[in-house]
Design a protein around this motif. Structure first.
Motif, PDB file in Angstrom:
ATOM      1  N   ILE A  66      62.055  32.204  49.005  1.00 23.17           N
ATOM      2  CA  ILE A  66      60.795  32.380  48.283  1.00 23.17           C
ATOM      3  C   ILE A  66      61.097  32.910  46.896  1.00 23.17           C
ATOM      4  O   ILE A  66      61.899  33.832  46.729  1.00 23.17           O
ATOM      5  N   LYS A  67      60.435  32.342  45.892  1.00 19.16           N
ATOM      6  CA  LYS A  67      60.494  32.856  44.524  1.00 19.16           C
ATOM      7  C   LYS A  67      59.128  33.449  44.228  1.00 19.16           C
ATOM      8  O   LYS A  67      58.132  32.733  44.145  1.00 19.16           O
ATOM      9  N   LEU A  68      59.065  34.765  44.121  1.00 18.29           N
ATOM     10  CA  LEU A  68      57.807  35.468  43.874  1.00 18.29           C
ATOM     11  C   LEU A  68      57.661  35.696  42.372  1.00 18.29           C
ATOM     12  O   LEU A  68      58.375  36.491  41.778  1.00 18.29           O
ATOM     13  N   ASN A  69      56.743  34.945  41.745  1.00 16.28           N
ATOM     14  CA  ASN A  69      56.522  35.018  40.304  1.00 16.28           C
ATOM     15  C   ASN A  69      55.383  35.979  39.987  1.00 16.28           C
ATOM     16  O   ASN A  69      54.373  35.601  39.403  1.00 16.28           O
ATOM     17  N   GLU A  70      55.551  37.207  40.392  1.00 14.39           N
ATOM     18  CA  GLU A  70      54.525  38.225  40.175  1.00 14.39           C
ATOM     19  C   GLU A  70      55.168  39.433  39.499  1.00 14.39           C
ATOM     20  O   GLU A  70      56.385  39.514  39.378  1.00 14.39           O
ATOM     21  N   ALA A  71      54.347  40.389  39.102  1.00 13.36           N
ATOM     22  CA  ALA A  71      54.837  41.605  38.463  1.00 13.36           C
ATOM     23  C   ALA A  71      55.656  42.443  39.442  1.00 13.36           C
ATOM     24  O   ALA A  71      55.523  42.300  40.659  1.00 13.36           O
ATOM     25  N   SER A  72      56.479  43.325  38.907  1.00 11.88           N
ATOM     26  CA  SER A  72      57.241  44.250  39.749  1.00 11.88           C
ATOM     27  C   SER A  72      56.281  45.096  40.572  1.00 11.88           C
ATOM     28  O   SER A  72      55.210  45.461  40.102  1.00 11.88           O
ATOM     29  N   GLY A  73      56.677  45.404  41.789  1.00 12.04           N
ATOM     30  CA  GLY A  73      55.827  46.240  42.628  1.00 12.04           C
ATOM     31  C   GLY A  73      56.136  46.046  44.099  1.00 12.04           C
ATOM     32  O   GLY A  73      57.105  45.385  44.477  1.00 12.04           O
ATOM     33  N   ILE A  74      55.277  46.622  44.925  1.00 11.68           N
ATOM     34  CA  ILE A  74      55.415  46.549  46.376  1.00 11.68           C
ATOM     35  C   ILE A  74      54.433  45.507  46.892  1.00 11.68           C
ATOM     36  O   ILE A  74      53.261  45.489  46.510  1.00 11.68           O
ATOM     37  N   TYR A  75      54.913  44.644  47.770  1.00  8.36           N
ATOM     38  CA  TYR A  75      54.113  43.574  48.348  1.00  8.36           C
ATOM     39  C   TYR A  75      54.221  43.631  49.870  1.00  8.36           C
ATOM     40  O   TYR A  75      55.186  44.171  50.411  1.00  8.36           O
ATOM     41  N   ILE A  76      53.250  43.056  50.534  1.00  6.52           N
ATOM     42  CA  ILE A  76      53.266  42.962  51.986  1.00  6.52           C
ATOM     43  C   ILE A  76      53.450  41.496  52.358  1.00  6.52           C
ATOM     44  O   ILE A  76      52.663  40.637  51.943  1.00  6.52           O
ATOM     45  N   MET A  77      54.518  41.229  53.131  1.00  9.06           N
ATOM     46  CA  MET A  77      54.775  39.878  53.605  1.00  9.06           C
ATOM     47  C   MET A  77      54.320  39.783  55.056  1.00  9.06           C
ATOM     48  O   MET A  77      54.700  40.607  55.886  1.00  9.06           O
ATOM     49  N   SER A  78      53.509  38.799  55.339  1.00 13.69           N
ATOM     50  CA  SER A  78      53.019  38.543  56.685  1.00 13.69           C
ATOM     51  C   SER A  78      53.655  37.253  57.180  1.00 13.69           C
ATOM     52  O   SER A  78      53.545  36.212  56.531  1.00 13.69           O
ATOM     53  N   ILE A  79      54.338  37.334  58.320  1.00 18.16           N
ATOM     54  CA  ILE A  79      55.013  36.176  58.886  1.00 18.16           C
ATOM     55  C   ILE A  79      54.426  35.911  60.265  1.00 18.16           C
ATOM     56  O   ILE A  79      54.460  36.785  61.133  1.00 18.16           O
ATOM     57  N   THR A  80      53.867  34.717  60.446  1.00 20.69           N
ATOM     58  CA  THR A  80      53.304  34.343  61.737  1.00 20.69           C
ATOM     59  C   THR A  80      54.185  33.268  62.354  1.00 20.69           C
ATOM     60  O   THR A  80      54.423  32.227  61.742  1.00 20.69           O
ATOM     61  N   THR A  81      54.686  33.544  63.561  1.00 12.26           N
ATOM     62  CA  THR A  81      55.511  32.596  64.305  1.00 12.26           C
ATOM     63  C   THR A  81      55.066  32.621  65.758  1.00 12.26           C
ATOM     64  O   THR A  81      54.923  33.689  66.342  1.00 12.26           O
ATOM     65  N   ASN A  82      54.832  31.464  66.317  1.00  9.85           N
ATOM     66  CA  ASN A  82      54.489  31.353  67.743  1.00  9.85           C
ATOM     67  C   ASN A  82      53.400  32.342  68.167  1.00  9.85           C
ATOM     68  O   ASN A  82      53.564  33.100  69.108  1.00  9.85           O
ATOM     69  N   GLN A  83      52.309  32.384  67.434  1.00 11.02           N
ATOM     70  CA  GLN A  83      51.150  33.215  67.760  1.00 11.02           C
ATOM     71  C   GLN A  83      51.393  34.709  67.569  1.00 11.02           C
ATOM     72  O   GLN A  83      50.583  35.515  68.005  1.00 11.02           O
ATOM     73  N   LYS A  84      52.497  35.120  66.939  1.00  8.80           N
ATOM     74  CA  LYS A  84      52.762  36.534  66.668  1.00  8.80           C
ATOM     75  C   LYS A  84      52.794  36.719  65.157  1.00  8.80           C
ATOM     76  O   LYS A  84      53.358  35.890  64.445  1.00  8.80           O
ATOM     77  N   THR A  85      52.224  37.808  64.673  1.00  5.37           N
ATOM     78  CA  THR A  85      52.260  38.106  63.253  1.00  5.37           C
ATOM     79  C   THR A  85      53.017  39.406  63.031  1.00  5.37           C
ATOM     80  O   THR A  85      52.729  40.414  63.683  1.00  5.37           O
ATOM     81  N   ILE A  86      53.961  39.361  62.109  1.00  6.38           N
ATOM     82  CA  ILE A  86      54.767  40.524  61.761  1.00  6.38           C
ATOM     83  C   ILE A  86      54.568  40.781  60.278  1.00  6.38           C
ATOM     84  O   ILE A  86      54.559  39.844  59.475  1.00  6.38           O
ATOM     85  N   THR A  87      54.380  42.033  59.901  1.00  9.53           N
ATOM     86  CA  THR A  87      54.249  42.366  58.476  1.00  9.53           C
ATOM     87  C   THR A  87      55.425  43.237  58.065  1.00  9.53           C
ATOM     88  O   THR A  87      55.877  44.109  58.799  1.00  9.53           O
ATOM     89  N   LYS A  88      55.916  42.955  56.849  1.00 10.05           N
ATOM     90  CA  LYS A  88      57.044  43.711  56.291  1.00 10.05           C
ATOM     91  C   LYS A  88      56.742  44.023  54.840  1.00 10.05           C
ATOM     92  O   LYS A  88      56.117  43.225  54.139  1.00 10.05           O
ATOM     93  N   ARG A  89      57.196  45.167  54.385  1.00  7.84           N
ATOM     94  CA  ARG A  89      57.029  45.542  52.984  1.00  7.84           C
ATOM     95  C   ARG A  89      58.231  45.018  52.197  1.00  7.84           C
ATOM     96  O   ARG A  89      59.371  45.186  52.609  1.00  7.84           O
ATOM     97  N   ILE A  90      57.951  44.354  51.071  1.00  3.93           N
ATOM     98  CA  ILE A  90      59.006  43.903  50.194  1.00  3.93           C
ATOM     99  C   ILE A  90      58.787  44.491  48.816  1.00  3.93           C
ATOM    100  O   ILE A  90      57.647  44.815  48.443  1.00  3.93           O
ATOM    101  N   ILE A  91      59.866  44.652  48.077  1.00  2.00           N
ATOM    102  CA  ILE A  91      59.788  45.263  46.756  1.00  2.00           C
ATOM    103  C   ILE A  91      60.423  44.324  45.727  1.00  2.00           C
ATOM    104  O   ILE A  91      61.551  43.872  45.900  1.00  2.00           O
ATOM    105  N   LYS A  92      59.659  44.033  44.676  1.00  2.00           N
ATOM    106  CA  LYS A  92      60.184  43.260  43.541  1.00  2.00           C
ATOM    107  C   LYS A  92      60.383  44.245  42.399  1.00  2.00           C
ATOM    108  O   LYS A  92      59.470  44.970  42.026  1.00  2.00           O
ATOM    109  N   HIS A  93      61.606  44.247  41.846  1.00  2.00           N
ATOM    110  CA  HIS A  93      61.849  45.140  40.703  1.00  2.00           C
ATOM    111  C   HIS A  93      62.054  44.359  39.424  1.00  2.00           C
ATOM    112  O   HIS A  93      62.046  43.165  39.405  1.00  2.00           O
TER     113      HIS A  93
END
Length: 93
Positions: A66-93
């Motif tokens: 993934i290429k995230l073309n947004e400002a620096s900061g903290i983002y929440i990534m939501s990944i849904t696989t096989n009816q399950k959703t997992i969220t993870k915090r990612i940081i762009k500097h």
């Protein structure tokens, strides 16, 4: 034998650990390893205000980039696989 005493909780933790996002923090380019849960995965990324900044419903490989073309900061990534959703915090500097 300590792991067996946890009961059913260990199964969910194992599934979460299989998904890897790296590098994190990054300059906006993230690699995602979905482990074995790859069929029809959906990845969404939200900024700190809850605004959707990235969405992809067509992930069919175990690894994606993934290429995230947004400002620096903290983002929440939501990944849904096989009816399950997992969220993870990612940081762009």
């Amino acid at each position: 034998d300590g792991d067996r005493s946890r009961g059913g909780d260990g199964e969910n933790e194992e599934e979460v650990q299989e998904i890897k996002i790296y590098p994190n923090p990054s300059n906006g380019e993230f690699s995602i390893d979905l482990g074995h849960d790859k069929n029809n995965s959906i990845i969404s990324i939200y900024d700190s205000k809850g605004r959707l900044v990235y969405h992809n419903e067509n992930i069919t490989d175990t690894k994606t980039h993934i290429k995230l073309n947004e400002a620096s900061g903290i983002y929440i990534m939501s990944i849904t696989t096989n009816q399950k959703t997992i969220t993870k915090r990612i940081i762009k500097h």
